[in-house]
Enzyme design. Structure first.
Site, PDB file in Angstrom:
ATOM      1  N   TYR A 120     -30.423 -13.441 -47.261  1.00 49.47           N
ATOM      2  CA  TYR A 120     -31.509 -13.004 -48.129  1.00 49.47           C
ATOM      3  C   TYR A 120     -32.751 -13.810 -47.781  1.00 49.47           C
ATOM      4  O   TYR A 120     -33.077 -13.962 -46.620  1.00 49.47           O
ATOM      5  CB  TYR A 120     -31.085 -13.129 -49.598  1.00 49.47           C
ATOM      6  N   LYS A 168     -13.023  10.964 -51.703  1.00 48.41           N
ATOM      7  CA  LYS A 168     -13.530  11.386 -50.391  1.00 48.41           C
ATOM      8  C   LYS A 168     -13.971  10.170 -49.585  1.00 48.41           C
ATOM      9  O   LYS A 168     -13.742  10.091 -48.372  1.00 48.41           O
ATOM     10  CB  LYS A 168     -14.703  12.348 -50.592  1.00 48.41           C
TER      11      LYS A 168
END
Length: 776
Positions: free
Chosen positions: A41, A96
């Site tokens: 970060y 899925k």
């Protein structure tokens, strides 16, 4: 035994237990130290941001975009459930995502959009384009789905595919090409009857035309009847297939038809309709969950038929999982801007051709076949075929390059195929293979500790899924009380309490057999009979006498107390001097078999060699090639200690007995599992460039400690201990096993029984009561 529907409680528990849902986000970089966080970060993250700002294509280099697919829906047409809304569709979209990951190593964010207006839906998805490498549209109702897909394909520079349409079309097209070849028919000559004109059916018809079928050879039906030119409710695509007259019925159309395609509702087609079709007909009845005509009814009506359904319990299953993971994989890997017709056709032809090639042993094993061959009952690959990824994805990628929609080139296709196979560690399909194999030839499994809620949950799962015939030992009142308190259905499962008087005759018979085995080994007649009141002894005797095929115990017993009855009653296989214990660990790199982890404290070199041969044979029973490392703290003579020399000597004994076995040692675990270190430092080893899957430890302490560390710290899923060397299947659970671990152990026991049980003929088994069936 009929396979029952999944129970509501099981489904809800599966989705809610532990961390709710089925997916999570896992960091791919180290993030442990302050420096790691500074790189991940602020301030380090600014550098890739600046590079992407200068050149937006660098997003594929510095972020996960290139392997990230959005599975997007508004929940308006969820299979079998209809318009249930965005929130209710989320479990399906997560599912899925799971399939994308396990079959093609593609990461997924599922996005459920609360918007039914097609134009607004398109705007929302377009705004998400910077995040994703591709978009999979899912469960959006027709006709809106046609507009949405077309608009997004035009507006987005990343691949977009509505799998409900094109997945079924691609898989059924591959099946059609092969069926036509077997039936000796040409696609431009055959006459099609299609029941259903929704998104999937129209996609199928259009793809069949792209393969050479002629539009005038189709007759289509929807819920309002035949599609004919006088209907005012047909869009332009459907009008291309409209017939001149409105007097067609399905029964009339089926007469002399070559191909029937069903994507509508169950039980619409009769055997008489099938008998009226042309010679050598092809029937694809793909309505879910009930096909337009059952497989059995269709094949009984015509001997010359080729039949396919959407069901997994019959040959020729048209399953979208054969397509979408590998199509998106190929599209992502060349950074395709779309999934075009050329890529779809490439997938069709790759699937069709794969079906004609020799089937790997692991697939034959999974479906309980000796040799699956191209023919009427095998016109498309099986979902568990490990070659799908490295066959379909490259075909799609190559088509993207050749059709000009790829932004990245692949120069070395052989290296690309190897990379694809390494993505998943293809051996991690092992438990899916085991489950399929077990289901095809279920066995009678005795659970010696049935007065435990975990055991009863597993028994119900095995019975409901048609994997085993559980036989429960223990106090019936207690067992049924536990079952009722936990909403567990024990219907169809016998509960046997060996202590009860009703089993006196069976105890006496078992006691006499046991006394004959142990009469000169410390047992008198009274003690032999008395032992038969104990569940472990009674259960082992059921296996020994053929009244059961396998036994599982040990959930609440000490390990020595559990294996002692098995040794005394069943004994070892011919030529085996000592049994051994093995754990199977399902790791991210693939399965690892560890031995001996439970039985032999300090084996001699000869005993260690025997353990190695036992575990290698068991690995082969899983249809895997054993690649064995004999472990030590020494690497090929770096220590001249007695312990190190013992392991080296064991390897020499193994090679004399089995020269073809891939085995080496003595070696440290870090060397065995790191091919770069092995190749650089010990290039002579026969394990160089081999993926080690079997670790043999020098003593019980090392093996047991390593197994527990890998399980607890490494996060590996453990199955075992699996006993090696017994004549018949008796397997021991570890204390505190979870429901999943017990279930997996049962799969191992069933497959073990399939291998070891030599039994009655199939006809005899079919006629017998259920508790005597499945003796292979």
């Amino acid at each position: 035994m009929q396979k029952k529907q999944l129970r509501k409680e099981q489904a809800l528990e599966y989705h809610s237990k532990g961390r709710p849902g089925k997916i999570e986000v896992v960091p791919t970089k180290e993030a442990k130290t302050q420096r790691d966080l500074s790189l991940a970060y602020s301030p380090g993250v600014a550098e890739p941001c600046k590079e992407i700002h200068k050149n937006v294509e660098e997003i594929y280099k510095y972020t996960a975009k290139g392997n990230l697919v959005a599975v997007i829906t508004n929940g308006t047409a969820v299979l079998g459930l209809g318009d249930i809304g965005a929130e209710a569709s989320k479990p399906v979209m997560e599912g899925k995502g799971v399939l994308f990951k396990i079959f093609a190593d593609i990461d997924v964010f599922d996005i459920e959009i609360n918007e039914k207006d097609p134009e607004k839906f398109v705007q929302i998805v377009k705004a998400l384009e910077p995040t994703f490498g591709a978009v999979n549209l899912e469960d959006i109702k027709a006709p809106e789905c046609f507009y949405i897909e077309a608009a997004l394909r035009e507006k987005l520079k990343i691949p977009v595919m509505h799998d409900d349409q094109h997945g079924t079309a691609i898989i059924s097209s591959a099946a059609l090409l092969n069926a036509l070849e077997i039936q000796k028919k040409k696609i431009d000559k055959v006459r099609f009857v299609v029941s259903g004109a929704g998104a999937a059916a129209m996609a199928c018809v259009k793809l069949y035309v792209a393969l050479g079928a002629r539009p005038e050879n189709f007759i289509l039906f929807d819920k309002d009847g035949v599609l004919h030119i006088d209907r005012t409710d047909l869009d332009d695509e459907k009008r291309k297939f409209a017939v001149q007259k409105n007097d067609w019925t399905l029964e009339k159309a089926m007469k002399d038809a070559d191909v029937f395609l069903g994507l509508s509702v169950g039980n619409l087609v009769t055997p008489e309709m099938v008998r009226s079709m042309a010679r050598r007909p092809i029937v694809f009845a793909m309505a879910n969950p009930d096909p337009e005509i059952t497989y059995d009814a269709a094949t009984a009506a015509r001997e010359d038929i080729i039949m396919a359904t959407g069901r997994s319990d019959y040959p020729n299953q048209v399953n979208n999982v054969l397509g979408f993971p590998f199509i998106f994989r190929g599209a992502l890997d060349v950074r395709a801007t779309q999934i075009n017709e050329a890529m779809k056709l490439a997938a069709v032809k790759a699937l069709a051709e794969l079906t004609k090639t020799p089937v790997p042993d692991i697939v034959n094993m999974a479906y309980n076949e000796k040799n699956i061959l191209f023919g009427p009952t095998y016109i498309i690959p099986k979902p568990l075929d490990p070659r799908l990824l490295s066959t379909v994805a490259p075909a799609v990628a190559r088509a993207a390059i050749e059709s000009g929609v790829a932004q990245h080139q692949i120069d070395n296709w052989e290296a690309y195929a190897i990379e694809l196979n390494r993505r998943l560690g293809l051996d991690n399909q092992l438990m899916r293979v085991m489950s399929t194999k077990a289901r095809l030839n279920p066995k009678r499994v005795v659970f010696a500790e049935a007065d435990n809620v975990k055991i009863l949950k597993v028994a119900q799962l095995l019975y409901d899924e048609g994997i085993a015939y559980p036989m429960l030992l223990g106090d019936e009142r207690k067992i049924r009380h536990i079952a009722a308190s936990n909403q567990i259905d024990l219907e169809g499962m016998p509960v046997i309490n060996p202590y009860n008087d009703e089993y006196e005759d069976q105890r006496r018979r078992f006691g006499e057999i046991f006394f004959q085995k142990r009469q000169r080994r410390g047992f008198n007649k009274y003690e032999a009979y008395k032992r038969m009141r104990e569940r472990l002894y009674f259960g082992c005797m059921m296996v020994e006498t053929g009244e059961a095929d396998a036994m599982i115990s040990g959930l609440t017993k000490n390990y020595p107390d559990t294996i002692r009855p098995a040794l005394q009653i069943i004994g070892t296989e011919d030529g085996v001097k000592k049994i051994a214990g093995m754990y199977l660990l399902l790791t991210k790199r693939g399965p690892l078999f560890l031995a001996d982890t439970t039985v032999n404290f300090n084996p001699t070199a000869e005993e260690l060699a025997d353990i190695t041969l036992l575990v290698a044979r068991e690995v082969q029973n899983f249809n895997l090639t054993p690649r064995v490392a004999l472990l030590s703290y020494s690497n090929f003579g770096t220590s001249d200690s007695p312990e190190a020399r013992l392991v080296a000597e064991a390897r020499e004994i193994v090679k004399k007995k089995e020269p073809g076995l891939i085995v080496d040692g003595e070696m440290q675990a870090s060397v065995a599992l790191n091919n770069d270190i092995l190749r650089e430092n010990y290039p002579f080893s026969e394990l160089v460039d081999q993926e080690v899957n079997t670790l043999v430890f020098p003593n019980l302490a090392a093996g047991n400690i390593a197994y527990n560390l890998l399980k607890e710290v490494g996060g590996a899923d453990a199955i075992g201990p699996i006993l090696l060397g017994l004549k018949k299947p008796v397997h021991v659970l570890q204390l505190g096993s979870t429901v999943r671990q017990i279930y997996n152990m049962a799969l191992v026991a069933i497959v073990d029984a399939q291998i070891k049980c030599k039994s009655t003929s199939e006809e005899e088994a079919r006629k017998a009561p259920w508790w005597k069936r499945a003796r292979h």
